[in-house]
Design a protein around this motif. Sequence first.
Motif, PDB file in Angstrom:
ATOM      1  N   UNK A  53      39.414   5.980 -35.969  1.00 45.03           N
ATOM      2  CA  UNK A  53      39.020   5.009 -36.992  1.00 45.03           C
ATOM      3  C   UNK A  53      37.500   4.952 -37.134  1.00 45.03           C
ATOM      4  N   UNK A  54      36.809   4.986 -36.001  1.00 44.59           N
ATOM      5  CA  UNK A  54      35.339   4.989 -36.046  1.00 44.59           C
ATOM      6  C   UNK A  54      34.848   6.249 -36.761  1.00 44.59           C
ATOM      7  N   UNK A  55      35.489   7.389 -36.441  1.00 40.45           N
ATOM      8  CA  UNK A  55      35.082   8.647 -37.067  1.00 40.45           C
ATOM      9  C   UNK A  55      35.315   8.607 -38.577  1.00 40.45           C
ATOM     10  N   UNK A  56      36.448   8.030 -39.000  1.00 40.10           N
ATOM     11  CA  UNK A  56      36.746   7.946 -40.433  1.00 40.10           C
ATOM     12  C   UNK A  56      35.692   7.101 -41.147  1.00 40.10           C
ATOM     13  N   UNK A  57      35.299   5.991 -40.518  1.00 39.08           N
ATOM     14  CA  UNK A  57      34.269   5.133 -41.120  1.00 39.08           C
ATOM     15  C   UNK A  57      32.953   5.911 -41.258  1.00 39.08           C
ATOM     16  N   UNK A  58      32.593   6.655 -40.211  1.00 35.87           N
ATOM     17  CA  UNK A  58      31.356   7.445 -40.254  1.00 35.87           C
ATOM     18  C   UNK A  58      31.429   8.497 -41.362  1.00 35.87           C
ATOM     19  N   UNK A  59      32.577   9.175 -41.471  1.00 34.16           N
ATOM     20  CA  UNK A  59      32.744  10.203 -42.507  1.00 34.16           C
ATOM     21  C   UNK A  59      32.645   9.582 -43.904  1.00 34.16           C
ATOM     22  N   UNK A  60      33.267   8.405 -44.073  1.00 35.42           N
ATOM     23  CA  UNK A  60      33.222   7.747 -45.380  1.00 35.42           C
ATOM     24  C   UNK A  60      31.797   7.354 -45.753  1.00 35.42           C
ATOM     25  N   UNK A  61      31.007   6.966 -44.751  1.00 35.50           N
ATOM     26  CA  UNK A  61      29.611   6.607 -45.026  1.00 35.50           C
ATOM     27  C   UNK A  61      28.815   7.863 -45.396  1.00 35.50           C
ATOM     28  N   UNK A  62      29.043   8.940 -44.644  1.00 32.91           N
ATOM     29  CA  UNK A  62      28.302  10.176 -44.905  1.00 32.91           C
ATOM     30  C   UNK A  62      28.758  10.851 -46.194  1.00 32.91           C
ATOM     31  N   UNK A  63      30.064  10.769 -46.457  1.00 28.16           N
ATOM     32  CA  UNK A  63      30.625  11.486 -47.603  1.00 28.16           C
ATOM     33  C   UNK A  63      31.669  10.594 -48.276  1.00 28.16           C
TER      34      UNK A  63
END
Length: 408
Positions: free
Chosen positions: A90-100
Amino acid sequence: MAEKTASRSKRLMTTGGIVCLILGVILYFLKAPMGLNRKIYDLPVFLIIIGICFAVRGFMAKEKTEEEAALAGKTFTEFLTNNAILLAMLVLVVVICILQPRFMQIRVALDILTQSSPKLIMALGICFALLIAGTDLSAGRMVGLAAVISASMMQTATYANRFFPDLPQLPLWIPIAAAIAACMLFGALNGFIVAKYEMHPFIATLATQVIIYGVCSLYFDMPPNNSQPIGGIRPDFAQIGQLRLFNGLWKGFPGISILIPIAIVICIIIWFILNKTVFGKNVYAIGGNREAAVVAGINVFRNIMFIFILASLLYGIAGVLEAARTAGATNNYGLGYETDAIAACVVGGVSMSGGIGKVGGIVMGVLIFTVIQYGLQFINVSPMWQQVIKGVIIAVAVAIDMTKYRRK
């Protein structure tokens, strides 16, 4: 006090779901006027779906007894430990959504589900071996074998490099049945070696893996094909893996891959087998304590045979779907698939010690792995780093699993 805690937890989930739902609806109607289409993409739709799921789950959650609620409070740390990989995702998904931000699209979610479907079918097969405290290293090669056999008999009549130049057009079910039957033959071999000689499944399936790859390569090298990639697949066969349902239902909707409902149906069947049949209970009993299962009168030989045959049936289906999805095949199809499937099972809560595992956990494990892999590709993380991250996830998941069950 404990009852209040339980009720508060239920209310918190329901309220959080409703808030999420309302926020999604507001963003849905405001994103166009506020010029947010290119910033939040389909985030409102995801919020609505997540909100409905949480609200329904909170509403339907049963009231816990005082003792259960107290126990839940004590095991909060265990909850964090058990769901460490999910929380990390979930943390990774949030980071990916912020980056892309483009990651927040329905098209991306459907792509992830489509890629997950064959992996899920394969993982459901391999979970049977894990549930009896074994493994199945031949799974990936069976996928390749099924793909090569089915594709070799499903080429168009006008294709220049036909595997069987004089073969007439066959009904769809014949090559599919032949491919699955070949896998089941090797599944029976696995089961016989493990059950008859009590050989550890790791060694037995390792030997079978090598045999299958050799047989598949010999078949693939037959003239006139001579190890050329198999192409020219018939459109009706390719449709089995490429058909999209409800395509164009509304503007921009890419459709739902046929692989997704196929995987859902197989999930339901495997859930029923594991939870509602004598065979399913025997699988858990053998994995939990083989000696006790023998004493209880369970026919271990017959059940182990059926376990590996059923698993190979699922590998065969996954192989046929892979050949149809990619409209081709080579003898290298399925290489390394078994490690991903095993890792997904372990991440989903299937114990390497046997006797513990649920279909729902396996679904979650496959989705976690696919989301992480897809997401890392989406933000252009190097394939080499992707392998490193995948290896770390597997190591952490197995370490958590071993620690968890050693305590018990």
